[in-house]
Write a protein that holds these residues in place. Structure first.
Motif, PDB file in Angstrom:
ATOM      1  N   ARG A  20      12.165  26.737  -1.271  1.00  0.00           N
ATOM      2  CA  ARG A  20      13.283  26.318  -2.125  1.00  0.00           C
ATOM      3  C   ARG A  20      13.777  27.471  -2.989  1.00  0.00           C
ATOM      4  NH1 ARG A  20      10.674  21.610  -3.169  1.00  0.00           N
ATOM      5  NH2 ARG A  20       9.951  22.346  -5.172  1.00  0.00           N
ATOM      6  N   ALA A  21      12.844  28.213  -3.560  1.00  0.00           N
ATOM      7  CA  ALA A  21      13.221  29.318  -4.441  1.00  0.00           C
ATOM      8  C   ALA A  21      14.008  30.386  -3.690  1.00  0.00           C
ATOM      9  CB  ALA A  21      11.975  29.929  -5.077  1.00  0.00           C
ATOM     10  N   VAL A  22      13.635  30.650  -2.450  1.00  0.00           N
ATOM     11  CA  VAL A  22      14.316  31.688  -1.677  1.00  0.00           C
ATOM     12  C   VAL A  22      15.641  31.189  -1.109  1.00  0.00           C
ATOM     13  CG1 VAL A  22      14.152  33.101   0.411  1.00  0.00           C
ATOM     14  CG2 VAL A  22      12.190  32.912  -1.110  1.00  0.00           C
ATOM     15  N   ASP A  24      17.570  28.725  -1.907  1.00  0.00           N
ATOM     16  CA  ASP A  24      18.593  28.327  -2.871  1.00  0.00           C
ATOM     17  C   ASP A  24      19.250  29.511  -3.584  1.00  0.00           C
ATOM     18  OD1 ASP A  24      18.555  25.655  -2.316  1.00  0.00           O
ATOM     19  OD2 ASP A  24      17.110  25.144  -3.879  1.00  0.00           O
ATOM     20  N   GLN A  25      18.776  30.713  -3.317  1.00  0.00           N
ATOM     21  CA  GLN A  25      19.405  31.892  -3.917  1.00  0.00           C
ATOM     22  C   GLN A  25      20.654  32.251  -3.117  1.00  0.00           C
ATOM     23  OE1 GLN A  25      16.726  35.177  -4.177  1.00  0.00           O
ATOM     24  NE2 GLN A  25      15.282  34.093  -5.487  1.00  0.00           N
ATOM     25  N   GLU A  26      21.756  32.398  -3.802  1.00  0.00           N
ATOM     26  CA  GLU A  26      23.023  32.742  -3.152  1.00  0.00           C
ATOM     27  C   GLU A  26      22.915  34.080  -2.429  1.00  0.00           C
ATOM     28  OE1 GLU A  26      26.710  32.147  -1.752  1.00  0.00           O
ATOM     29  OE2 GLU A  26      25.621  30.713  -2.997  1.00  0.00           O
ATOM     30  N   ARG A  27      22.233  35.025  -3.043  1.00  0.00           N
ATOM     31  CA  ARG A  27      22.086  36.361  -2.454  1.00  0.00           C
ATOM     32  C   ARG A  27      21.378  36.300  -1.104  1.00  0.00           C
ATOM     33  NH1 ARG A  27      18.470  40.558  -5.404  1.00  0.00           N
ATOM     34  NH2 ARG A  27      17.568  41.240  -3.485  1.00  0.00           N
ATOM     35  N   PHE A  28      20.376  35.447  -0.997  1.00  0.00           N
ATOM     36  CA  PHE A  28      19.653  35.292   0.268  1.00  0.00           C
ATOM     37  C   PHE A  28      20.574  34.763   1.353  1.00  0.00           C
ATOM     38  CE2 PHE A  28      17.473  32.326   3.126  1.00  0.00           C
ATOM     39  CZ  PHE A  28      16.622  33.196   3.775  1.00  0.00           C
ATOM     40  N   ARG A  29      21.338  33.731   1.024  1.00  0.00           N
ATOM     41  CA  ARG A  29      22.241  33.132   2.020  1.00  0.00           C
ATOM     42  C   ARG A  29      23.335  34.104   2.428  1.00  0.00           C
ATOM     43  NH1 ARG A  29      21.586  29.157  -1.569  1.00  0.00           N
ATOM     44  NH2 ARG A  29      23.760  29.116  -2.226  1.00  0.00           N
ATOM     45  N   GLU A  30      23.820  34.923   1.485  1.00  0.00           N
ATOM     46  CA  GLU A  30      24.823  35.931   1.820  1.00  0.00           C
ATOM     47  C   GLU A  30      24.266  36.970   2.778  1.00  0.00           C
ATOM     48  OE1 GLU A  30      25.994  37.487  -1.955  1.00  0.00           O
ATOM     49  OE2 GLU A  30      27.274  35.760  -2.431  1.00  0.00           O
TER      50      GLU A  30
END
Length: 103
Positions: A20-22, A24-30
């Motif tokens: 969840r922590a990873v 849910d990070q916008e930077r990760f999804r980008e």
């Protein structure tokens, strides 16, 4: 994978919180969107998370039905439950990441 039976619930809850922590990070999804198979990976992760949720619900439902059946007077009178202990519920934190939109 190396967690024993006693630590399994805690290990799986920790894994769910880390995912969840990873995710849910916008930077990760980008960054994942820049990878050609990134969308497919997120879809696969979403399917796996949904399977965990459904499996735990199914298992806990079966445990509840089994416990109810073992407590009935006919099962106790005829000793149909034998001498086995009641099955245990499996409780973990399986809340999916918000970014996966699993219901």
């Amino acid at each position: 994978r190396t967690a024993g039976p006693e630590e399994r619930e805690h290990a799986e809850s920790d894994l769910s919180r880390a995912l969840r922590a990873v995710v849910d990070q916008e930077r990760f999804r980008e960054r994942l969107a820049d990878v050609p198979e990134g969308g497919a990976l997120l879809d696969e992760l979403g399917a796996a998370v949904a399977k965990v949720i459904y499996s735990r619900r199914f298992y806990n439902n079966a445990v509840g039905v089994t416990r109810t059946a073992q407590r009935r007077w006919l099962a106790r009178t005829l000793r149909l439950a034998g001498h086995t202990a009641y099955p245990s519920f499996f409780e973990i934190d399986d809340t999916p990441p918000k970014a996966l939109a699993i219901e």
